[in-house]
Scaffold this motif. Structure first.
Motif: not given
Length: 301
Positions: A180, A257, A259-261, A263-264
């Protein structure tokens, strides 16, 4: 120009790309003037994207039915990085004359459309749509393009491809290369997000990929993502240590967006490594809820 870019993509499959930008010194000496000149001609990133899109549409509709690029007008994308991003020692002067210790260093990513078109055609022929592909791309045209590929490899002395592309979604393995906190750019126009671009130094991207491979090999050796990550790591190892890796979402950014992909993916791998199956399942559900609807668009009528 950005408006033209978005209108030109309307109705086309969402396409996302993973690119590696290298310093000029990473290219063979005889190629450097052409790469530097092509990079200097790029008035803006939007101009490069628009020119490449228009050229691809032109190949599809041109007479003679040959959809392959000739390579005569290959484009070069340029990005900048500071010494702290690339790892260049303070005070070192880059090939383009910039002081690598204090100012931005130019990095280059050639489009290499001839090589990439050949790889894409081979993948199409070997896939489930092979018989249809043989009708759409006759053997004579494939043979003619193979001659172009041979010329490029003989001239460049290398078959490293700087760009990977994906349609209808971004492979989960790509997200493992980013965090991030990485530098990013959100490109917007007319109330829409045209794309989001994220950059990471290749040393950081490789460290993250190797961490993911090591943990998945122990915790989930049968996971398809492990093979994808291993191939991704081998690919990144081909490039100069001072390179930058760019994830370009393309038009799909407008659907996902913020988008936390990344982090996931990181949390999912950490949970697997710790034996926390509940946490890993939760991370996967978040990813699936975000990306499965996008991939389903590929089959929508």
């Amino acid at each position: 120009m950005t408006g033209n870019l978005y209108r030109g993509q309307a109705g086309l499959p969402f396409s996302s790309t993973l690119r590696v930008y290298e310093p000029l010194e990473a290219f063979p000496e005889e190629q450097r003037p052409a790469i530097q000149a092509a990079g200097a001609r790029a008035a803006s990133r939007a101009a490069v994207e628009n020119a490449e899109l228009l050229a691809s549409l032109g190949r599809i509709t041109r007479s003679g039915g040959d959809p392959f690029p000739t390579g005569r007008t290959d484009l070069v994308r340029v990005t900048t990085a500071h010494a702290q991003e690339t790892g260049a020692p303070d005070g070192e002067t880059a090939d383009d004359g910039a002081d690598a210790g204090t100012g931005p260093v130019l990095l280059y990513c050639p489009s290499q459309l001839v090589l990439r078109a050949g790889l894409a055609a081979n993948a199409l022929m070997e896939g489930i749509h092979g018989p249809l592909a043989e009708l759409l791309i006759p053997e004579e045209q494939r043979d003619r393009h193979q001659e172009r590929i041979d010329l490029v490899k003989a001239r460049d002395g290398s078959s490293r491809v700087h760009t990977r592309a994906s349609t209808w979604g971004i492979p989960f393995s790509w997200f493992s290369l980013f965090m991030e906190s990485d530098r990013k750019e959100v490109v917007e126009a007319a109330g829409r997000i045209l794309t989001v671009r994220v950059w990471a130094p290749i040393t950081d991207a490789l460290e993250r990929a190797r961490y993911a491979v090591a943990n998945l090999a122990l915790a989930a050796p049968d996971l398809d993502m492990l093979d994808d990550l291993a191939q991704l790591t081998e690919w990144l190892e081909l490039f100069h240590v001072d390179s930058m890796v760019e994830l370009d979402y393309g038009a799909v950014a407008d659907k996902v967006y913020p988008d936390e992909s990344p982090m996931d993916i990181r949390l999912g791998i950490e949970c697997l490594a710790e034996g926390d199956m509940t946490g890993a399942a939760a991370a996967y559900r978040r990813l699936a809820s975000r990306w499965i609807p996008i991939r389903q668009l590929a089959r929508a009528s």
